[in-house]
Design an enzyme around this catalytic site. Structure first.
Site, PDB file in Angstrom:
ATOM      1  N   LYS A  22       3.663  -1.449  27.563  1.00 58.77           N
ATOM      2  CA  LYS A  22       2.915  -0.743  26.497  1.00 58.77           C
ATOM      3  C   LYS A  22       1.428  -0.762  26.832  1.00 58.77           C
ATOM      4  CE  LYS A  22       1.601  -2.983  22.607  1.00 58.77           C
ATOM      5  NZ  LYS A  22       0.172  -2.868  22.272  1.00 58.77           N
ATOM      6  N   ASN A  23       0.902  -1.929  27.233  1.00 56.38           N
ATOM      7  CA  ASN A  23      -0.542  -2.084  27.446  1.00 56.38           C
ATOM      8  C   ASN A  23      -1.021  -1.528  28.771  1.00 56.38           C
ATOM      9  OD1 ASN A  23      -0.655  -3.120  24.939  1.00 56.38           O
ATOM     10  ND2 ASN A  23      -0.988  -5.238  25.536  1.00 56.38           N
ATOM     11  N   CYS A 116      -7.962  -5.316  12.588  1.00 57.31           N
ATOM     12  CA  CYS A 116      -6.516  -5.201  12.389  1.00 57.31           C
ATOM     13  C   CYS A 116      -6.034  -6.581  11.949  1.00 57.31           C
ATOM     14  CB  CYS A 116      -5.845  -4.744  13.670  1.00 57.31           C
ATOM     15  SG  CYS A 116      -5.960  -5.991  14.951  1.00 57.31           S
ATOM     16  N   ARG A 121     -11.933  -7.021  15.819  1.00 61.33           N
ATOM     17  CA  ARG A 121     -11.848  -6.060  16.920  1.00 61.33           C
ATOM     18  C   ARG A 121     -13.119  -5.207  17.076  1.00 61.33           C
ATOM     19  NH1 ARG A 121      -6.270  -5.758  17.937  1.00 61.33           N
ATOM     20  NH2 ARG A 121      -6.782  -5.227  20.095  1.00 61.33           N
ATOM     21  N   ASP A 124     -18.614  -3.488  20.365  1.00 62.18           N
ATOM     22  CA  ASP A 124     -19.995  -3.567  20.861  1.00 62.18           C
ATOM     23  C   ASP A 124     -20.061  -3.574  22.396  1.00 62.18           C
ATOM     24  OD1 ASP A 124     -18.645  -6.060  20.384  1.00 62.18           O
ATOM     25  OD2 ASP A 124     -20.457  -7.070  21.009  1.00 62.18           O
ATOM     26  N   ASP A 305      -1.209 -12.660  23.863  1.00 65.83           N
ATOM     27  CA  ASP A 305      -0.082 -11.876  23.340  1.00 65.83           C
ATOM     28  C   ASP A 305       1.237 -12.627  23.401  1.00 65.83           C
ATOM     29  OD1 ASP A 305      -1.251  -8.650  24.595  1.00 65.83           O
ATOM     30  OD2 ASP A 305      -1.889  -9.924  22.925  1.00 65.83           O
ATOM     31  N   ARG A 397       6.271  -1.373  17.428  1.00 67.42           N
ATOM     32  CA  ARG A 397       5.106  -0.875  18.167  1.00 67.42           C
ATOM     33  C   ARG A 397       5.183  -1.268  19.636  1.00 67.42           C
ATOM     34  NH1 ARG A 397       0.263  -3.525  16.330  1.00 67.42           N
ATOM     35  NH2 ARG A 397      -0.524  -2.410  18.141  1.00 67.42           N
TER      36      ARG A 397
HETATM   37  C1  EPZ Z   1      -6.008  -5.560  24.824  1.00 60.83           C
HETATM   38  O1  EPZ Z   1      -6.721  -5.391  23.609  1.00 60.83           O
HETATM   39  C2  EPZ Z   1      -4.534  -5.493  24.461  1.00 60.83           C
HETATM   40  N1  EPZ Z   1      -4.219  -4.186  23.871  1.00 60.83           N
HETATM   41  C3  EPZ Z   1      -4.189  -6.589  23.448  1.00 60.83           C
HETATM   42  O2  EPZ Z   1      -2.777  -6.540  23.211  1.00 60.83           O
HETATM   43  C4  EPZ Z   1      -4.526  -7.940  24.095  1.00 60.83           C
HETATM   44  O3  EPZ Z   1      -4.277  -8.978  23.167  1.00 60.83           O
HETATM   45  C5  EPZ Z   1      -6.008  -7.957  24.511  1.00 60.83           C
HETATM   46  O4  EPZ Z   1      -6.282  -6.857  25.397  1.00 60.83           O
HETATM   47  C6  EPZ Z   1      -6.379  -9.255  25.226  1.00 60.83           C
HETATM   48  O5  EPZ Z   1      -5.590  -9.418  26.359  1.00 60.83           O
HETATM   49  C7  EPZ Z   1      -4.006  -3.139  24.701  1.00 60.83           C
HETATM   50  O6  EPZ Z   1      -4.115  -3.238  25.905  1.00 60.83           O
HETATM   51  C8  EPZ Z   1      -3.627  -1.850  24.052  1.00 60.83           C
HETATM   52  P1  EPZ Z   1     -10.183  -7.238  24.407  1.00 60.83           P
HETATM   53  P2  EPZ Z   1      -8.351  -5.198  23.632  1.00 60.83           P
HETATM   54  O7  EPZ Z   1     -11.198  -6.162  24.330  1.00 60.83           O
HETATM   55  O8  EPZ Z   1      -8.756  -4.434  24.822  1.00 60.83           O
HETATM   56  C9  EPZ Z   1     -13.496  -9.155  21.655  1.00 60.83           C
HETATM   57  C10 EPZ Z   1      -0.806  -6.522  21.907  1.00 60.83           C
HETATM   58  O9  EPZ Z   1      -0.295  -7.347  21.133  1.00 60.83           O
HETATM   59  N2  EPZ Z   1     -14.261  -7.911  21.853  1.00 60.83           N
HETATM   60  O10 EPZ Z   1      -9.904  -7.868  25.736  1.00 60.83           O
HETATM   61  O11 EPZ Z   1      -8.762  -4.703  22.305  1.00 60.83           O
HETATM   62  C11 EPZ Z   1     -12.263  -8.939  20.805  1.00 60.83           C
HETATM   63  O12 EPZ Z   1     -12.597  -8.990  19.430  1.00 60.83           O
HETATM   64  C12 EPZ Z   1      -2.316  -6.287  21.867  1.00 60.83           C
HETATM   65  O13 EPZ Z   1      -0.173  -5.846  22.752  1.00 60.83           O
HETATM   66  C13 EPZ Z   1     -15.576  -7.849  21.379  1.00 60.83           C
HETATM   67  O14 EPZ Z   1     -16.093  -8.809  20.814  1.00 60.83           O
HETATM   68  O15 EPZ Z   1      -8.800  -6.713  23.802  1.00 60.83           O
HETATM   69  C14 EPZ Z   1     -11.386 -10.082  21.212  1.00 60.83           C
HETATM   70  O16 EPZ Z   1     -11.790 -11.234  20.503  1.00 60.83           O
HETATM   71  C15 EPZ Z   1      -3.014  -7.128  20.813  1.00 60.83           C
HETATM   72  N3  EPZ Z   1     -16.272  -6.692  21.560  1.00 60.83           N
HETATM   73  C16 EPZ Z   1     -11.709 -10.277  22.697  1.00 60.83           C
HETATM   74  O17 EPZ Z   1     -12.958  -9.593  22.908  1.00 60.83           O
HETATM   75  C17 EPZ Z   1     -15.727  -5.611  22.189  1.00 60.83           C
HETATM   76  O18 EPZ Z   1     -16.426  -4.586  22.340  1.00 60.83           O
HETATM   77  C18 EPZ Z   1     -10.689  -9.688  23.638  1.00 60.83           C
HETATM   78  O19 EPZ Z   1     -10.556  -8.345  23.315  1.00 60.83           O
HETATM   79  C19 EPZ Z   1     -14.396  -5.691  22.648  1.00 60.83           C
HETATM   80  C20 EPZ Z   1     -13.690  -6.855  22.475  1.00 60.83           C
END
Ligand code: EPZ
Length: 428
Positions: A22-23, A116, A121, A124, A305, A397
């Protein structure tokens, strides 16, 4: 909304074949916007998140449809469209379209995806990176409006290895003249997969899987047929379910490299695991040892995850385990549901102290997010008695007809569709 009825206590035995992750598929679908020829993504399942992303492409005038397990995508006729709140609410990953919208149309308007069930999420890091590439960003009350007229190559230093931000930066740079360097990039297997996909389309990306990714802009991409990387989280989920219930399963088409940290944890809990190429075999007697400390983190650390599923497993392991969730600030919502099944888990912010109990007992429980839902199904499969799991739409999902896969392994689980009740009500 559908629910699962689960009679716990069956061991799980048999084979599962993994499909495209999915990811991986979600960013690849966004990346298809950069290509004006047909792309075929092989071995994909119609997960609800994937279907929602294809709906966005169709609403933009593109084509996206399943033919058996092949997902055909053709964005040659896609036109610019703001991604409104209804879309970003229904699929948060639509924020991963910022980079490809800018690369294709020179602009993007995306409604705030908002938080969510597992955290705020923020985006920035996405915004800061795009600004480094000359994108002018105006934030209105509802939209992030990006003006990419001056989109150029550049050097981006991500403040943290965000998966989505890394993917957005790569996609913004694919058709942008010059060389773009992304430092402190995420190293997840899905990032390597995006690189491989873009290169199969005629793009020039290198370094994925390491700290620094370099994108050389090209004029145009051509179509291709591509099999995305296998779903390591789905694989890890089935391994954890078998570990908890006892039994022996074989996983085919496994991305073993992407699962290394999960395999190590399950082995330390007492599972026997063997590997042959992309085939993984796990056997468990269902009596497991604790995991003294399990800390989630960016790849190659233990994946966030997989945290809920392994927490369910540790709730019946022998001894005390500590889980520290370093990625998302609100990823223990499922714990309250495990507790009504008899689990002994003390929460303290981002830490969960789990004291193993001999057995969970069945109950009526509700999933509030995707991986928390997978944890509740894991708990129901090993609990004593018949559980009802609500919130199946969250589980759908990321897992396609999980009840069929589990039934094939010997689980006693059925989906009761709410449509049935609605139909009966109208008949009555
Ligand atoms: C991806 O989400 C995955 N989703 C998530 O899987 C996964 O948990 C996550 O990466 C971490 O591995 C998809 O690929 C569709 P991040 P993403 O940006 O890209 C913070 C599932 O269950 N952050 O690496 O949104 C954020 O809040 C889902 O399949 C900022 O602060 O994750 C989090 O604490 C859930 N500012 C951390 O970074 C930003 O601009 C990691 O988020 C972006 C992120």
């Amino acid at each position: 909304m559908d629910k699962f009825i689960v009679m716990g206590g069956n061991r799980l035995n048999g084979e599962i074949t993994l499909h495209a992750a999915k990811n991986a598929v979600l960013p690849l679908l966004s990346c298809c916007l950069l290509c004006e020829e047909e792309v075929v993504l092989r071995d994909c399942q119609p997960l609800s998140d994937v279907k929602k992303m294809t709906e966005i492409i169709v609403r933009m005038g593109g084509k996206a449809y399943f033919e058996n397990d092949d997902l055909h995508v053709d964005c040659s006729n896609a036109e610019f469209m703001p991604i409104d709140a209804e879309l970003t609410k229904s699929i948060r990953s639509s924020i991963f379209m910022l980079g490809s919208l800018l690369g294709r149309f020179g602009k993007a308007e995306v409604s705030y995806p908002g938080g969510c069930e597992i955290g705020k999420r923020p985006i920035d890091i996405h915004i800061a990176g795009l600004q480094k590439l000359g994108v002018k960003i105006a934030e209105t009350e509802k939209y992030i409006v990006c003006d990419g007229k001056n989109l150029h190559s550049g050097i981006i230093n991500l403040s943290m290895p965000s998966v989505g931000a890394t993917e957005n930066m790569i996609m913004a740079a694919v058709l942008t003249k010059g060389s773009t360097v992304i430092n402190n990039a995420a190293k997840e297997p899905e990032i390597i997969d995006l690189q491989n996909f873009i290169n199969a389309l005629g793009g020039k990306v290198k370094g994925a899987g390491g700290d620094t990714i370099i994108v050389e802009g090209v004029e145009r991409l051509h179509g291709c047929k591509y099999r995305p990387v296998s779903d390591r989280i789905a694989a890890g989920t089935y391994l954890t379910m078998c570990a908890a219930c006892g039994g022996e399963i074989v996983l085919n088409n496994c991305d073993i490299k992407g699962l290394r940290s999960v395999i190590d944890v399950l082995k330390s809990c007492g599972c026997r695991i063997s590997e042959e190429g992309d085939l993984l075999r796990l056997s468990s007697d269902g009596k497991l040892r604790n995991a003294a400390l399990l800390r989630t983190g960016p790849f190659p650390a233990f994946p966030t995850d997989m945290q809920p599923q392994v927490c369910a497993l540790l709730s019946v392991a022998d001894g005390v385990s500590l889980i520290e969730e370093t990625v998302f600030e609100n990823r223990f919502k499922y714990v309250s549901q495990l507790e009504i099944m008899g689990a002994d888990i003390a929460l303290d912010g981002r830490r969960a102290l789990i004291t193993g109990v001999s057995r969970l007992h069945a109950n009526i429980i509700e999933a509030e997010d995707l991986r928390g839902g997978a944890a509740l199904v894991t708990a129901a499969l090993m609990a004593d008695g018949v559980s009802t799991v609500y919130g199946v739409e969250h589980i759908d999902r990321g897992y396609y007809k999980i009840e069929d896969e589990l039934t094939r392994l010997g689980a006693d689980i059925v989906r009761v569709s709410n449509k049935l009740f609605q139909k009966r009500k109208t008949i009555a």
